[in-house]
Motif scaffolding. Sequence first.
Motif, PDB file in Angstrom:
ATOM      1  N   ASP A 168     -10.646  -7.752  -0.526  1.00 25.86           N
ATOM      2  CA  ASP A 168     -10.255  -8.818   0.591  1.00 25.86           C
ATOM      3  C   ASP A 168      -9.721  -7.079   0.971  1.00 25.86           C
ATOM      4  O   ASP A 168      -8.677  -6.849   1.503  1.00 25.86           O
ATOM      5  CB  ASP A 168      -9.087  -9.334  -0.321  1.00 25.86           C
ATOM      6  CG  ASP A 168      -8.224  -9.956   1.053  1.00 25.86           C
ATOM      7  OD1 ASP A 168      -8.864  -9.663   2.153  1.00 25.86           O
ATOM      8  OD2 ASP A 168      -8.051 -10.586   1.171  1.00 25.86           O
ATOM      9  N   LEU A 169     -10.902  -6.844   2.000  1.00 24.53           N
ATOM     10  CA  LEU A 169     -10.889  -5.988   2.745  1.00 24.53           C
ATOM     11  C   LEU A 169      -9.594  -6.322   4.638  1.00 24.53           C
ATOM     12  O   LEU A 169      -9.672  -5.231   4.514  1.00 24.53           O
ATOM     13  CB  LEU A 169     -12.435  -5.000   3.291  1.00 24.53           C
ATOM     14  CG  LEU A 169     -12.955  -4.662   2.291  1.00 24.53           C
ATOM     15  CD1 LEU A 169     -14.246  -4.044   2.736  1.00 24.53           C
ATOM     16  CD2 LEU A 169     -12.128  -3.578   1.286  1.00 24.53           C
ATOM     17  N   GLU A 170     -10.507  -6.935   4.459  1.00 24.85           N
ATOM     18  CA  GLU A 170      -9.682  -7.583   6.183  1.00 24.85           C
ATOM     19  C   GLU A 170      -8.180  -7.484   5.212  1.00 24.85           C
ATOM     20  O   GLU A 170      -6.854  -7.160   6.482  1.00 24.85           O
ATOM     21  CB  GLU A 170     -10.067  -8.723   6.197  1.00 24.85           C
ATOM     22  CG  GLU A 170      -9.169  -9.343   7.508  1.00 24.85           C
ATOM     23  CD  GLU A 170     -10.048 -10.107   8.116  1.00 24.85           C
ATOM     24  OE1 GLU A 170      -9.535 -11.445   8.898  1.00 24.85           O
ATOM     25  OE2 GLU A 170     -11.119 -10.604   7.664  1.00 24.85           O
ATOM     26  N   ARG A 171      -7.527  -8.063   4.658  1.00 22.49           N
ATOM     27  CA  ARG A 171      -6.130  -8.229   4.127  1.00 22.49           C
ATOM     28  C   ARG A 171      -5.264  -7.005   3.758  1.00 22.49           C
ATOM     29  O   ARG A 171      -4.413  -6.671   3.660  1.00 22.49           O
ATOM     30  CB  ARG A 171      -6.201  -9.209   2.999  1.00 22.49           C
ATOM     31  CG  ARG A 171      -4.763  -9.117   2.509  1.00 22.49           C
ATOM     32  CD  ARG A 171      -4.554 -10.441   1.189  1.00 22.49           C
ATOM     33  NE  ARG A 171      -3.114 -10.105   0.948  1.00 22.49           N
ATOM     34  CZ  ARG A 171      -1.754 -10.159   1.388  1.00 22.49           C
ATOM     35  NH1 ARG A 171      -2.047 -10.447   2.530  1.00 22.49           N
ATOM     36  NH2 ARG A 171      -0.736 -10.551   0.544  1.00 22.49           N
ATOM     37  N   ALA A 172      -6.453  -6.051   3.255  1.00 28.85           N
ATOM     38  CA  ALA A 172      -6.059  -4.691   2.752  1.00 28.85           C
ATOM     39  C   ALA A 172      -5.395  -4.288   4.173  1.00 28.85           C
ATOM     40  O   ALA A 172      -4.879  -3.860   4.496  1.00 28.85           O
ATOM     41  CB  ALA A 172      -6.977  -4.248   2.318  1.00 28.85           C
ATOM     42  N   GLU A 173      -6.289  -4.194   5.200  1.00 27.25           N
ATOM     43  CA  GLU A 173      -6.242  -3.051   6.334  1.00 27.25           C
ATOM     44  C   GLU A 173      -4.471  -3.638   7.200  1.00 27.25           C
ATOM     45  O   GLU A 173      -4.014  -2.715   7.542  1.00 27.25           O
ATOM     46  CB  GLU A 173      -7.596  -3.126   7.095  1.00 27.25           C
ATOM     47  CG  GLU A 173      -7.298  -2.860   8.708  1.00 27.25           C
ATOM     48  CD  GLU A 173      -8.261  -2.886   9.229  1.00 27.25           C
ATOM     49  OE1 GLU A 173      -8.335  -2.100  10.864  1.00 27.25           O
ATOM     50  OE2 GLU A 173      -9.779  -3.468   8.792  1.00 27.25           O
ATOM     51  N   SER A 174      -4.337  -5.130   7.097  1.00 22.14           N
ATOM     52  CA  SER A 174      -3.512  -5.362   7.790  1.00 22.14           C
ATOM     53  C   SER A 174      -2.017  -5.116   6.764  1.00 22.14           C
ATOM     54  O   SER A 174      -0.955  -4.811   8.019  1.00 22.14           O
ATOM     55  CB  SER A 174      -3.643  -7.495   7.582  1.00 22.14           C
ATOM     56  OG  SER A 174      -2.777  -7.445   8.130  1.00 22.14           O
ATOM     57  N   LEU A 175      -2.201  -5.036   5.698  1.00 24.80           N
ATOM     58  CA  LEU A 175      -0.983  -4.616   5.094  1.00 24.80           C
ATOM     59  C   LEU A 175      -1.134  -3.211   5.061  1.00 24.80           C
ATOM     60  O   LEU A 175       0.181  -2.789   5.315  1.00 24.80           O
ATOM     61  CB  LEU A 175      -1.273  -5.153   3.786  1.00 24.80           C
ATOM     62  CG  LEU A 175      -1.275  -6.619   2.797  1.00 24.80           C
ATOM     63  CD1 LEU A 175      -1.255  -6.861   1.416  1.00 24.80           C
ATOM     64  CD2 LEU A 175       0.074  -6.713   3.107  1.00 24.80           C
TER      65      LEU A 175
ATOM     66  N   ALA B 267       7.289   0.425   3.239  1.00 28.90           N
ATOM     67  CA  ALA B 267       6.337   0.666   3.281  1.00 28.90           C
ATOM     68  C   ALA B 267       5.814   0.818   2.131  1.00 28.90           C
ATOM     69  O   ALA B 267       4.549   0.218   2.026  1.00 28.90           O
ATOM     70  CB  ALA B 267       6.585   2.280   3.601  1.00 28.90           C
ATOM     71  N   LEU B 268       6.284   1.644   0.897  1.00 30.92           N
ATOM     72  CA  LEU B 268       5.959   1.440  -0.211  1.00 30.92           C
ATOM     73  C   LEU B 268       4.704  -0.056  -1.246  1.00 30.92           C
ATOM     74  O   LEU B 268       4.197  -0.310  -1.126  1.00 30.92           O
ATOM     75  CB  LEU B 268       6.419   1.568  -0.896  1.00 30.92           C
ATOM     76  CG  LEU B 268       6.491   1.785  -3.031  1.00 30.92           C
ATOM     77  CD1 LEU B 268       5.545   3.201  -2.956  1.00 30.92           C
ATOM     78  CD2 LEU B 268       7.959   1.919  -4.066  1.00 30.92           C
ATOM     79  N   ALA B 269       6.000  -1.158  -0.391  1.00 33.25           N
ATOM     80  CA  ALA B 269       5.420  -2.063  -0.641  1.00 33.25           C
ATOM     81  C   ALA B 269       4.332  -2.653  -0.591  1.00 33.25           C
ATOM     82  O   ALA B 269       3.342  -3.537  -1.042  1.00 33.25           O
ATOM     83  CB  ALA B 269       6.567  -3.213  -0.738  1.00 33.25           C
ATOM     84  N   SER B 270       4.203  -2.725   1.124  1.00 28.43           N
ATOM     85  CA  SER B 270       2.904  -3.144   1.772  1.00 28.43           C
ATOM     86  C   SER B 270       2.010  -2.187   1.476  1.00 28.43           C
ATOM     87  O   SER B 270       0.907  -2.456   0.784  1.00 28.43           O
ATOM     88  CB  SER B 270       3.366  -2.821   3.610  1.00 28.43           C
ATOM     89  OG  SER B 270       4.619  -3.480   3.850  1.00 28.43           O
ATOM     90  N   GLY B 271       2.001  -0.935   0.982  1.00 28.71           N
ATOM     91  CA  GLY B 271       1.245   0.354   0.551  1.00 28.71           C
ATOM     92  C   GLY B 271       0.377  -0.709  -0.635  1.00 28.71           C
ATOM     93  O   GLY B 271      -0.680  -0.680  -1.062  1.00 28.71           O
ATOM     94  N   GLU B 272       1.166  -0.337  -1.641  1.00 32.01           N
ATOM     95  CA  GLU B 272       0.429  -0.558  -3.267  1.00 32.01           C
ATOM     96  C   GLU B 272       0.449  -3.065  -2.545  1.00 32.01           C
ATOM     97  O   GLU B 272      -0.739  -2.628  -3.184  1.00 32.01           O
ATOM     98  CB  GLU B 272       1.791  -1.328  -4.158  1.00 32.01           C
ATOM     99  CG  GLU B 272       2.410  -0.085  -4.749  1.00 32.01           C
ATOM    100  CD  GLU B 272       0.934   0.913  -5.034  1.00 32.01           C
ATOM    101  OE1 GLU B 272       1.059   0.656  -6.146  1.00 32.01           O
ATOM    102  OE2 GLU B 272       1.097   2.187  -4.465  1.00 32.01           O
TER     103      GLU B 272
END
Length: 213
Positions: free
Chosen positions: A28-35, A13-18
């Motif tokens: 890159d909002l699309e990638r950010a939302e996915s992560l 969760a921490l890695a995905s959030g960071e």
Amino acid sequence: WEGGEGRALRQFALASGELGRAAMEQGDLERAESLLTQALTAPENLGEGKLPNAQDNMAHYYLGCLMEKAGRSEEALFWWDKASRGLEEPSEMLYYNDQPSDTIYYQALAWEKLGDRGQAKKRYHKLIRFGEQMSFKPAVPDYFAVSLPEITVFQRDGNRLRLAECAYLRSLGYEGLGERKRAAHEVRCILETMPDHQGSNLLDRYWEGVNPV
């Protein structure tokens, strides 16, 4: 691999959030939302299920920020409302399913976004006060099930770890109150003795050029 204590899942969760936050900062909002959405999941290949009381304040808060940046204001308010919830009293993590106290920092940030600075400041002060009080309490080894192997193998200094965690919570409180130099001082004192302290490393990265008091 016994699993179940939530450590692998918390790192995921921490890695995905960071990574999501970095993608958002890069536009890159699309990638950010996915992560950031990924941070809320429990991938089957980790071998751990998500506990019912797991706190996702960090991911919820940044999803709100992402929606704000994308001009989706109603969705932003939805995520900040979720991020503002949870236990608001700091406590020791005696067992693997206890709420980490740093989630309270993201609750406070969410309250700021919701326009209630008073609720946010209350949480910042609680983090500082708890960090001060607990720093005088000696560490007691936790012999609960999954904790015993770590104690046996790694031989960690419990008192040093406790002092680091207390300083880390104080740094979050000071940062929230705008006392960035005091926050940086706490974090850099931690890193002098525990350079592998994860939360402090993440904070220190954003404080380049800040001279501690």
